[in-house]
Design an enzyme around this catalytic site. Structure first.
Site, PDB file in Angstrom:
ATOM      1  N   ASN A  55       0.866  -1.181   0.000  1.00  0.00           N
ATOM      2  CA  ASN A  55       0.000   0.000   0.000  1.00  0.00           C
ATOM      3  C   ASN A  55       0.903   1.231   0.000  1.00  0.00           C
ATOM      4  O   ASN A  55       1.513   1.542   1.014  1.00  0.00           O
ATOM      5  CB  ASN A  55      -0.893  -0.046   1.252  1.00  0.00           C
ATOM      6  CG  ASN A  55      -1.707   1.226   1.447  1.00  0.00           C
ATOM      7  OD1 ASN A  55      -1.785   2.067   0.561  1.00  0.00           O
ATOM      8  ND2 ASN A  55      -2.308   1.349   2.615  1.00  0.00           N
ATOM      9  N   TRP A  56       0.973   1.870  -1.154  1.00  0.00           N
ATOM     10  CA  TRP A  56       1.886   3.024  -1.262  1.00  0.00           C
ATOM     11  C   TRP A  56       1.324   4.286  -0.627  1.00  0.00           C
ATOM     12  O   TRP A  56       2.015   5.286  -0.522  1.00  0.00           O
ATOM     13  CB  TRP A  56       2.230   3.283  -2.733  1.00  0.00           C
ATOM     14  CG  TRP A  56       3.257   2.345  -3.290  1.00  0.00           C
ATOM     15  CD1 TRP A  56       3.754   1.213  -2.700  1.00  0.00           C
ATOM     16  CD2 TRP A  56       3.932   2.454  -4.564  1.00  0.00           C
ATOM     17  NE1 TRP A  56       4.684   0.617  -3.510  1.00  0.00           N
ATOM     18  CE2 TRP A  56       4.811   1.361  -4.662  1.00  0.00           C
ATOM     19  CE3 TRP A  56       3.857   3.354  -5.615  1.00  0.00           C
ATOM     20  CZ2 TRP A  56       5.629   1.152  -5.772  1.00  0.00           C
ATOM     21  CZ3 TRP A  56       4.664   3.151  -6.726  1.00  0.00           C
ATOM     22  CH2 TRP A  56       5.550   2.068  -6.798  1.00  0.00           C
ATOM     23  N   LYS A  57       0.047   4.273  -0.275  1.00  0.00           N
ATOM     24  CA  LYS A  57      -0.595   5.459   0.314  1.00  0.00           C
ATOM     25  C   LYS A  57      -0.363   6.678  -0.592  1.00  0.00           C
ATOM     26  O   LYS A  57      -0.311   6.522  -1.813  1.00  0.00           O
ATOM     27  CB  LYS A  57      -0.095   5.658   1.747  1.00  0.00           C
ATOM     28  CG  LYS A  57      -0.227   4.371   2.581  1.00  0.00           C
ATOM     29  CD  LYS A  57       0.025   4.544   4.034  1.00  0.00           C
ATOM     30  CE  LYS A  57      -0.146   3.218   4.755  1.00  0.00           C
ATOM     31  NZ  LYS A  57       0.021   3.322   6.187  1.00  0.00           N
ATOM     32  N   GLU A 104      -6.639   4.789   8.079  1.00  0.00           N
ATOM     33  CA  GLU A 104      -6.425   6.203   7.741  1.00  0.00           C
ATOM     34  C   GLU A 104      -7.681   6.790   7.086  1.00  0.00           C
ATOM     35  O   GLU A 104      -7.979   7.972   7.258  1.00  0.00           O
ATOM     36  CB  GLU A 104      -5.179   6.337   6.849  1.00  0.00           C
ATOM     37  CG  GLU A 104      -3.914   6.127   7.672  1.00  0.00           C
ATOM     38  CD  GLU A 104      -2.719   5.575   6.905  1.00  0.00           C
ATOM     39  OE1 GLU A 104      -2.718   5.613   5.663  1.00  0.00           O
ATOM     40  OE2 GLU A 104      -1.787   5.090   7.567  1.00  0.00           O
ATOM     41  N   GLU A 133      -5.224  -4.919  10.848  1.00  0.00           N
ATOM     42  CA  GLU A 133      -4.201  -3.893  10.992  1.00  0.00           C
ATOM     43  C   GLU A 133      -4.435  -3.112  12.278  1.00  0.00           C
ATOM     44  O   GLU A 133      -5.221  -2.136  12.284  1.00  0.00           O
ATOM     45  CB  GLU A 133      -4.235  -2.922   9.809  1.00  0.00           C
ATOM     46  CG  GLU A 133      -3.955  -3.565   8.477  1.00  0.00           C
ATOM     47  CD  GLU A 133      -3.348  -2.560   7.506  1.00  0.00           C
ATOM     48  OE1 GLU A 133      -2.268  -2.850   6.973  1.00  0.00           O
ATOM     49  OE2 GLU A 133      -3.932  -1.486   7.314  1.00  0.00           O
ATOM     50  N   SER A 148       3.584  -2.290  10.270  1.00  0.00           N
ATOM     51  CA  SER A 148       5.030  -2.386  10.507  1.00  0.00           C
ATOM     52  C   SER A 148       5.632  -3.735  10.120  1.00  0.00           C
ATOM     53  O   SER A 148       6.558  -4.214  10.785  1.00  0.00           O
ATOM     54  CB  SER A 148       5.369  -2.031  11.967  1.00  0.00           C
ATOM     55  OG  SER A 148       5.019  -0.686  12.230  1.00  0.00           O
ATOM     56  N   GLY A 159       2.853  -1.198   4.259  1.00  0.00           N
ATOM     57  CA  GLY A 159       2.895   0.212   3.875  1.00  0.00           C
ATOM     58  C   GLY A 159       4.315   0.641   3.547  1.00  0.00           C
ATOM     59  O   GLY A 159       4.817   0.425   2.438  1.00  0.00           O
ATOM     60  N   GLY A 160       4.990   1.231   4.526  1.00  0.00           N
ATOM     61  CA  GLY A 160       6.305   1.827   4.297  1.00  0.00           C
ATOM     62  C   GLY A 160       7.299   0.911   3.601  1.00  0.00           C
ATOM     63  O   GLY A 160       8.034   1.344   2.706  1.00  0.00           O
ATOM     64  N   HIS A 207      -9.386   1.259   5.245  1.00  0.00           N
ATOM     65  CA  HIS A 207      -8.103   1.430   5.922  1.00  0.00           C
ATOM     66  C   HIS A 207      -8.288   2.391   7.094  1.00  0.00           C
ATOM     67  O   HIS A 207      -9.088   3.324   7.015  1.00  0.00           O
ATOM     68  CB  HIS A 207      -7.060   1.976   4.939  1.00  0.00           C
ATOM     69  CG  HIS A 207      -5.676   1.962   5.502  1.00  0.00           C
ATOM     70  ND1 HIS A 207      -5.236   2.909   6.393  1.00  0.00           N
ATOM     71  CD2 HIS A 207      -4.647   1.095   5.338  1.00  0.00           C
ATOM     72  CE1 HIS A 207      -3.981   2.628   6.738  1.00  0.00           C
ATOM     73  NE2 HIS A 207      -3.608   1.527   6.116  1.00  0.00           N
ATOM     74  N   GLY A 209       2.762   2.115  10.769  1.00  0.00           N
ATOM     75  CA  GLY A 209       3.755   3.170  10.615  1.00  0.00           C
ATOM     76  C   GLY A 209       4.514   3.516  11.886  1.00  0.00           C
ATOM     77  O   GLY A 209       5.199   4.531  11.950  1.00  0.00           O
TER      78      GLY A 209
HETATM   79  P1  PGA Z   1       3.033   0.161   7.580  1.00  0.00           P
HETATM   80  O1  PGA Z   1       1.532   0.419   7.048  1.00  0.00           O
HETATM   81  O2  PGA Z   1       3.521  -1.116   6.984  1.00  0.00           O
HETATM   82  O3  PGA Z   1       3.796   1.367   7.108  1.00  0.00           O
HETATM   83  O4  PGA Z   1       2.946   0.082   9.072  1.00  0.00           O
HETATM   84  C1  PGA Z   1       0.640  -0.656   6.884  1.00  0.00           C
HETATM   85  C2  PGA Z   1      -0.668  -0.167   6.329  1.00  0.00           C
HETATM   86  O5  PGA Z   1      -1.126   0.914   6.719  1.00  0.00           O
HETATM   87  O6  PGA Z   1      -1.273  -0.841   5.468  1.00  0.00           O
END
Ligand code: PGA
Length: 253
Positions: free
Chosen positions: A9-11, A95, A163, A208, A229-230, A93, A169
């Site tokens: 997930n590149w956000k 967010e 999640e 993470s 994500g990251g 998600h 993050g």
């Molecule tokens: P992260 O994000 O791997 O940067 O913790 C995961 C996500 O939000 O899907």
């Protein structure tokens, strides 16, 4: 057999320069024993698809509107994502739930839209730290699962991603026992609602996930992959995670 899934997930990250990462991933993941998915920003979906060529790398959206078209300035429909080459879409998600006030009912409507457009929905859920510390994690997750997964969902069109909000993050991850407890509860709830079809839903862990902890997480029962994500932004970080999942998917001799 549930096919394992490594989803990135590149956000709100990535420009045309990031297509180099897509090309690297496309070249390196052709032999993966798991499905590999990148959800780039919608601005890059078409070009990412082109950059991957005939490689089995898949792409998805990060959100969709519930309606197929109309006066919804700034929104993107599931049909439009499919038209741009998406096979999947992330919905719910944390967010989106936090920044845009998305409720379980809205997430369920988006998951239905995904099905209408022929996309697979990755439905996200997870507790906050306050909820976990109050002993509410399983209750919160159970409620989110019941409200966010639409009737008629099936493993063929729906993936669930656990999640925990406090792990996204932050570099923090739940203990293996905590992940196992939640995934077992999710499986039990899916079996309860969908009968034996409940076995078919893939359950991802997200929050993470890094090259250094991926193998330990993928060894857990009921973990069918990860939403990353990251560590999905750079092929150099994502490829070791894909390799760890591929290894976990290896046939047992
Ligand atoms: P992260 O994000 O791997 O940067 O913790 C995961 C996500 O939000 O899907």
């Amino acid at each position: 057999m549930r096919r394992k899934l490594a989803a990135g997930n590149w956000k709100m990250n990535g420009t045309r320069a990031s297509l180099d990462e897509v090309r690297t991933l496309a070249a390196a993941t052709s032999g993966a024993r798991c499905e590999v998915l990148i959800c780039p920003p919608a601005t890059l979906l078409s070009r990412a698809n082109e950059a991957a060529g005939t490689a089995p790398l898949r792409f998805g959206g990060q959100d969709c509107h519930a309606d197929p078209s109309g006066a919804r300035t700034g929104d993107i429909s599931a049909e439009q994502l499919a038209d741009a080459g998406a096979r999947y879409v992330i919905v719910g998600h944390s967010e989106r739930r936090t920044d845009h006030g998305e409720t379980d009912a809205m997430v369920a409507a988006k998951a239905l839209a995904a099905r209408r457009a022929g996309l697979k929905a990755i439905i996200c859920l997870g507790e906050t730290l306050v909820e976990r510390e109050a002993g509410q994690a399983l209750a919160v997750i159970g409620r989110q699962l019941a409200g966010s997964v639409p009737d008629g969902a099936a493993g063929a069109d729906t993936v669930i991603a656990y999640e925990p909000v406090w792990a996204i993050g932050t570099g923090l991850t739940p203990t293996p026992d905590q992940i196992t407890e939640v995934h077992a509860a999710l499986r039990a709830a899916l079996l309860d609602r969908f009968g034996s079809g409940g076995w078919d839903f893939r359950l991802l862990y997200g929050g993470s996930v890094k090259p250094g902890n991926a193998a330990e997480i993928f060894a857990l029962p009921e973990v069918d992959g990860a939403l990353v994500g990251g560590a999905s932004l750079k092929a150099a970080d994502f490829l070791p995670i894909v390799a760890a999942l591929s290894a976990a998917a290896a046939p047992v001799n």
